[in-house]
Design a protein around this motif. Structure first.
Motif, PDB file in Angstrom:
ATOM      1  N   THR A  60       0.814  -1.219   0.000  1.00  0.00           N
ATOM      2  CA  THR A  60       0.000   0.000   0.000  1.00  0.00           C
ATOM      3  C   THR A  60       0.845   1.267   0.000  1.00  0.00           C
ATOM      4  N   LEU A  61       2.139   1.133   0.360  1.00  0.00           N
ATOM      5  CA  LEU A  61       3.069   2.265   0.488  1.00  0.00           C
ATOM      6  C   LEU A  61       2.684   3.201   1.631  1.00  0.00           C
ATOM      7  N   GLY A  62       1.763   2.754   2.476  1.00  0.00           N
ATOM      8  CA  GLY A  62       1.390   3.541   3.648  1.00  0.00           C
ATOM      9  C   GLY A  62       2.388   3.355   4.778  1.00  0.00           C
ATOM     10  N   TYR A  63       2.540   4.375   5.606  1.00  0.00           N
ATOM     11  CA  TYR A  63       3.458   4.322   6.745  1.00  0.00           C
ATOM     12  C   TYR A  63       2.702   4.025   8.039  1.00  0.00           C
ATOM     13  N   ARG A  64       3.388   3.359   8.950  1.00  0.00           N
ATOM     14  CA  ARG A  64       2.864   3.104  10.294  1.00  0.00           C
ATOM     15  C   ARG A  64       4.045   3.136  11.257  1.00  0.00           C
ATOM     16  N   LEU A  65       3.727   3.142  12.545  1.00  0.00           N
ATOM     17  CA  LEU A  65       4.786   3.138  13.546  1.00  0.00           C
ATOM     18  C   LEU A  65       5.619   1.869  13.419  1.00  0.00           C
ATOM     19  N   GLY A  66       6.920   1.986  13.674  1.00  0.00           N
ATOM     20  CA  GLY A  66       7.835   0.886  13.429  1.00  0.00           C
ATOM     21  C   GLY A  66       8.160   0.047  14.642  1.00  0.00           C
ATOM     22  N   TRP A  67       8.886  -1.035  14.396  1.00  0.00           N
ATOM     23  CA  TRP A  67       9.209  -2.019  15.421  1.00  0.00           C
ATOM     24  C   TRP A  67      10.011  -1.421  16.567  1.00  0.00           C
ATOM     25  N   ARG A  68      10.866  -0.435  16.262  1.00  0.00           N
ATOM     26  CA  ARG A  68      11.746   0.089  17.302  1.00  0.00           C
ATOM     27  C   ARG A  68      10.962   0.828  18.380  1.00  0.00           C
TER      28      ARG A  68
END
Length: 249
Positions: A60-68
């Motif tokens: 989707t190329l959408g961003y979300r909060l990451g694992w870190r």
């Protein structure tokens, strides 16, 4: 953080706030929400992604909060757990006269964060900081007891169960049946499954959402605790419930 100046940090935090509220959105939508140019936002998100603070869905190329961020949050929660749990472990030790542990999941294994022992007990090598396999321990089974069955099937295949030494479970269905029993009883037990001559019990500690975030565990020689294992499990569940109430109050 990627940039060390205060204004850059504030702009990065603004992006993280937007993703916390509107996860899975693209660069253009993020730019609209923060009122900044698309190229600036795109560069900032790419830098944050390199550090693991955000991640981009390849489809989707959408961003979300990451694992870190989630890893940091988990460590923060663990720090509070350790700060708060001591009196509850000591209360359990005073009643059961055996060593009690506070355990969490870390990297797919069970990690002991804190241990309390009776004053008369001899302590050799401590368990703090030592990781052990999930399916062979009562704490491990408690820690995955609120996972979806499909996730457990994916994670604990028959091959992985065998590799972990979980001889009690010939297949994943047997593990799922045991987890169903844990949910009904409120605690888990092991009888010489992790170590010959040792029995144990564990009960869940939950967060404000009701999710299992830790387990209180008691382990002792079978000659001392074997015939009182279920009673120990019920007591452990009671005190784990008290710790849950303290953490969520």
């Amino acid at each position: 953080m990627v940039r060390t100046n205060a204004s850059g940090l504030r702009r990065d935090l603004e992006l993280l706030d937007v993703l916390a509220d509107h996860g899975g959105v693209g660069v253009m939508r993020v730019a609209e929400l923060v009122g900044r140019e698309k190229t600036q936002v795109s560069r900032a998100l790419a830098s944050l992604a390199e550090e693991g603070l955000v991640e981009r869905d390849p489809d989707t190329l959408g961003y979300r909060l990451g694992w870190r961020l989630y890893a940091l949050a988990a460590r923060t929660g663990e720090a509070r757990l350790v700060a708060v749990a001591g009196p509850y472990l000591r209360k359990l030790v005073a009643q059961i006269h055996e060593t009690a542990h506070l355990c969490v999941l870390r990297g797919g294994d069970v990690l002991t964060l804190l241990s309390e022992s009776p004053s008369h007990a001899f302590r050799g090598v401590g368990w703090e900081g030592i990781s052990v396999a999930v399916p062979t321990t009562s704490a491990g089974r408690v820690l995955i007891s609120d996972w979806e069955p499909a996730v457990i099937r994916d994670w604990f295949t028959p091959e992985r169960l065998a590799a972990a030494g979980a001889v009690r479970f010939g297949d994943t269905d047997a593990l799922l049946e045991e987890i169903a029993r844990i949910k009904v009883r409120g605690y888990a037990t092991v009888d010489e499954e992790f170590e010959v001559g040792v029995v144990g019990c564990s009960a869940p500690v939950r967060d404000f959402r009701g999710r299992v975030v830790a387990a209180i565990n008691v382990a002792a020689p079978k000659g001392r605790l074997g015939d009182k294992l279920d009673a120990a499990g019920r007591l452990t569940a009671k005190i784990a419930g008290e710790l849950t109430a303290r953490l969520t109050s």
